[in-house]
Design an enzyme around this catalytic site. Sequence first.
Site, PDB file in Angstrom:
ATOM      1  NE  ARG A  48      -2.368  -1.905  -1.078  1.00 27.86           N
ATOM      2  CZ  ARG A  48      -2.457  -3.031  -0.846  1.00 27.86           C
ATOM      3  NH1 ARG A  48      -2.721  -3.884   0.175  1.00 27.86           N
ATOM      4  NH2 ARG A  48      -1.752  -3.889  -1.932  1.00 27.86           N
ATOM      5  CD  GLU A  82      -5.542   1.009   2.502  1.00 26.87           C
ATOM      6  OE1 GLU A  82      -5.340  -0.037   3.218  1.00 26.87           O
ATOM      7  OE2 GLU A  82      -5.989   0.788   1.428  1.00 26.87           O
ATOM      8  CB  SER A 114      -8.394  -1.029   4.442  1.00 27.87           C
ATOM      9  OG  SER A 114      -8.990  -2.113   4.036  1.00 27.87           O
TER      10      SER A 114
HETATM   11  C1  FAD Z   1     -15.334   0.393  -0.560  1.00 22.59           C
HETATM   12  C2  FAD Z   1     -13.722   0.387  -1.017  1.00 22.59           C
HETATM   13  C3  FAD Z   1     -12.920  -0.626  -0.939  1.00 22.59           C
HETATM   14  C4  FAD Z   1     -11.441  -0.460  -1.134  1.00 22.59           C
HETATM   15  N1  FAD Z   1     -10.965  -1.754  -1.393  1.00 22.59           N
HETATM   16  C5  FAD Z   1      -9.494  -1.372  -1.585  1.00 22.59           C
HETATM   17  C6  FAD Z   1      -8.805  -2.595  -2.049  1.00 22.59           C
HETATM   18  O1  FAD Z   1      -9.002  -3.852  -1.782  1.00 22.59           O
HETATM   19  N2  FAD Z   1      -7.441  -2.451  -2.127  1.00 22.59           N
HETATM   20  C7  FAD Z   1      -6.872  -1.202  -2.238  1.00 22.59           C
HETATM   21  O2  FAD Z   1      -5.602  -1.242  -2.600  1.00 22.59           O
HETATM   22  N3  FAD Z   1      -7.703   0.021  -2.015  1.00 22.59           N
HETATM   23  C8  FAD Z   1      -8.773  -0.231  -1.791  1.00 22.59           C
HETATM   24  N4  FAD Z   1      -9.673   0.775  -1.625  1.00 22.59           N
HETATM   25  C9  FAD Z   1      -9.067   2.215  -1.773  1.00 22.59           C
HETATM   26  C10 FAD Z   1      -9.021   3.097  -2.920  1.00 22.59           C
HETATM   27  O3  FAD Z   1     -10.039   2.467  -3.874  1.00 22.59           O
HETATM   28  C11 FAD Z   1      -7.727   2.891  -3.737  1.00 22.59           C
HETATM   29  O4  FAD Z   1      -6.847   3.405  -3.171  1.00 22.59           O
HETATM   30  C12 FAD Z   1      -7.929   3.462  -5.219  1.00 22.59           C
HETATM   31  O5  FAD Z   1      -6.883   3.448  -6.167  1.00 22.59           O
HETATM   32  C13 FAD Z   1      -8.147   5.185  -5.068  1.00 22.59           C
HETATM   33  O6  FAD Z   1      -8.574   5.523  -6.269  1.00 22.59           O
HETATM   34  P1  FAD Z   1      -9.144   7.035  -6.462  1.00 22.59           P
HETATM   35  O7  FAD Z   1      -9.009   7.205  -8.080  1.00 22.59           O
HETATM   36  O8  FAD Z   1     -10.323   7.160  -5.835  1.00 22.59           O
HETATM   37  O9  FAD Z   1      -8.216   8.042  -5.781  1.00 22.59           O
HETATM   38  P2  FAD Z   1      -8.412   9.230  -4.896  1.00 22.59           P
HETATM   39  O10 FAD Z   1      -9.062   8.912  -3.664  1.00 22.59           O
HETATM   40  O11 FAD Z   1      -8.907  10.381  -5.930  1.00 22.59           O
HETATM   41  O12 FAD Z   1      -6.717   9.647  -4.566  1.00 22.59           O
HETATM   42  C14 FAD Z   1      -6.020   8.877  -3.701  1.00 22.59           C
HETATM   43  C15 FAD Z   1      -4.550   9.607  -3.484  1.00 22.59           C
HETATM   44  O13 FAD Z   1      -4.105   9.483  -4.794  1.00 22.59           O
HETATM   45  C16 FAD Z   1      -3.595  10.855  -5.349  1.00 22.59           C
HETATM   46  N5  FAD Z   1      -4.143  10.558  -6.924  1.00 22.59           N
HETATM   47  C17 FAD Z   1      -5.362  10.226  -7.470  1.00 22.59           C
HETATM   48  N6  FAD Z   1      -5.011  10.103  -8.885  1.00 22.59           N
HETATM   49  C18 FAD Z   1      -3.682  10.500  -8.976  1.00 22.59           C
HETATM   50  C19 FAD Z   1      -3.090  10.657 -10.121  1.00 22.59           C
HETATM   51  N7  FAD Z   1      -3.587  10.358 -11.471  1.00 22.59           N
HETATM   52  N8  FAD Z   1      -1.779  11.058 -10.267  1.00 22.59           N
HETATM   53  C20 FAD Z   1      -1.036  11.347  -9.070  1.00 22.59           C
HETATM   54  N9  FAD Z   1      -1.837  11.083  -7.631  1.00 22.59           N
HETATM   55  C21 FAD Z   1      -3.174  10.863  -7.802  1.00 22.59           C
HETATM   56  C22 FAD Z   1      -4.520  11.587  -4.914  1.00 22.59           C
HETATM   57  O14 FAD Z   1      -3.786  12.936  -4.604  1.00 22.59           O
HETATM   58  C23 FAD Z   1      -4.512  10.953  -3.215  1.00 22.59           C
HETATM   59  O15 FAD Z   1      -3.463  11.346  -2.506  1.00 22.59           O
HETATM   60  C24 FAD Z   1     -11.141   0.882  -1.400  1.00 22.59           C
HETATM   61  C25 FAD Z   1     -11.782   1.815  -1.339  1.00 22.59           C
HETATM   62  C26 FAD Z   1     -13.382   1.835  -1.096  1.00 22.59           C
HETATM   63  C27 FAD Z   1     -14.325   3.150  -0.921  1.00 22.59           C
END
Ligand code: FAD
Length: 338
Positions: free
Chosen positions: A164, A334, A238
């Site tokens: 992570r 996380e 998480s």
């Molecule tokens: C119900 C649920 C279940 C989940 N299960 C998992 C799981 O099983 N495994 C897991 O690893 N994660 C899980 N997550 C967490 C999440 O889905 C991941 O971390 C996902 O990759 C976040 O993507 P996002 O586009 O929503 O990022 P955001 O929440 O929009 O951003 C997250 C971070 O990344 C940065 N960021 C976003 N896009 C970019 C980019 N293009 N370039 C640079 N920085 C960027 C943001 O600035 C921020 O710091 C879960 C979340 C939820 C709500």
Amino acid sequence: MQLLQNQSLKKLNTFGVDVKAKLFAEVFSEDELREILSYIKYKSERKLILGGGSNILFTKDFDGLIIKLSIKKIDVIEENAVSVVIEAGAGVIWNELVKYCIERNYGGIENLTLIPGTVGAAPIQNIGAYGQELADTFVSLNGVFIDSAETKTFNKNECRFFYRSSIFKEELKNNFVVTSVQLNLKKNPKPNLTYKALSDYLAKNGIVNPTIKDISNAVASIRRSKLPDPVKVGNAGSFFKNPVVSEDSFRKLKAEYSDVVSFPSESGQIKISAGWLIEKCGWKGKRVGDVGTSPDHALIICNFGNATGSEILEFAMRIKEEVSNKFGIKLEEEVNIL
Ligand SMILES: Cc1cc2nc3c(=O)[nH]c(=O)nc-3n(C[C@H](O)[C@H](O)[C@H](O)COP(=O)(O)OP(=O)(O)OC[C@H]3O[C@@H](n4cnc5c(N)ncnc54)[C@H](O)[C@@H]3O)c2cc1C
């Protein structure tokens, strides 16, 4: 490109926290991204890149410029008899990419079915679930530095992927925008059944030689049965990482708590289930006002109504303190706190 002021972020973060961004731009290409990063007018503004908002907790309004990436395309850039390299834009929804690969029988990311968010965010914390992580298929990524608007390609080693985590969550945090990601996928995929809950599910359902579609369906079914849907109940998955401890500390913990839930970690140390630690402190299903842990999964902190980001953070800090007092283990978030 659209540039808005005082944009509500309530629908743009899966906690459903009601905050605003002073400035908000949605960009549809790398050129547009570089253009906005180069504007003198916005040079001094604090900047945040937003994907699907599924790993962010906003504790207050964002007093700067939020850039939402909507670069959406998937291309095959290399192919031979056994594998294929695909390139996906940062704005592609991660699960759409998983579906694209499953339809074509390209294997390697099927265990990551239904992880919310975008392709661009996937390398930031090296997303992982059910025995697979992004690093397993990752080749390289392209992106742009926020301060200079210069482009760079990072290969796998340079990304410094860990559990992570990556260089983009550490040294380059908030200073690099991922615009596209390249993955190497197998044309004759072998199922990854290392995760016990997954192999148990397949056995229970009589699926003997699973295809990647079977695996994806199984993962989807397990996830739907135990994770709250952020469309119905605000959450970011998480909240904390599973803490990694030495074998010695693990032995001591096991001597006291024979039911401790653990997993092997890459470093040879032991990963303890953060959900188990929280549950043992009596916080599973606990609620304070509109904030609480999921009744099915102690590691998931939920916004059951109109909780503010600071209320959610305060609740999380109480959990952290109790885990530290009881077990001497420091949980690490996380979720990205802002
Ligand atoms: C119900 C649920 C279940 C989940 N299960 C998992 C799981 O099983 N495994 C897991 O690893 N994660 C899980 N997550 C967490 C999440 O889905 C991941 O971390 C996902 O990759 C976040 O993507 P996002 O586009 O929503 O990022 P955001 O929440 O929009 O951003 C997250 C971070 O990344 C940065 N960021 C976003 N896009 C970019 C980019 N293009 N370039 C640079 N920085 C960027 C943001 O600035 C921020 O710091 C879960 C979340 C939820 C709500």
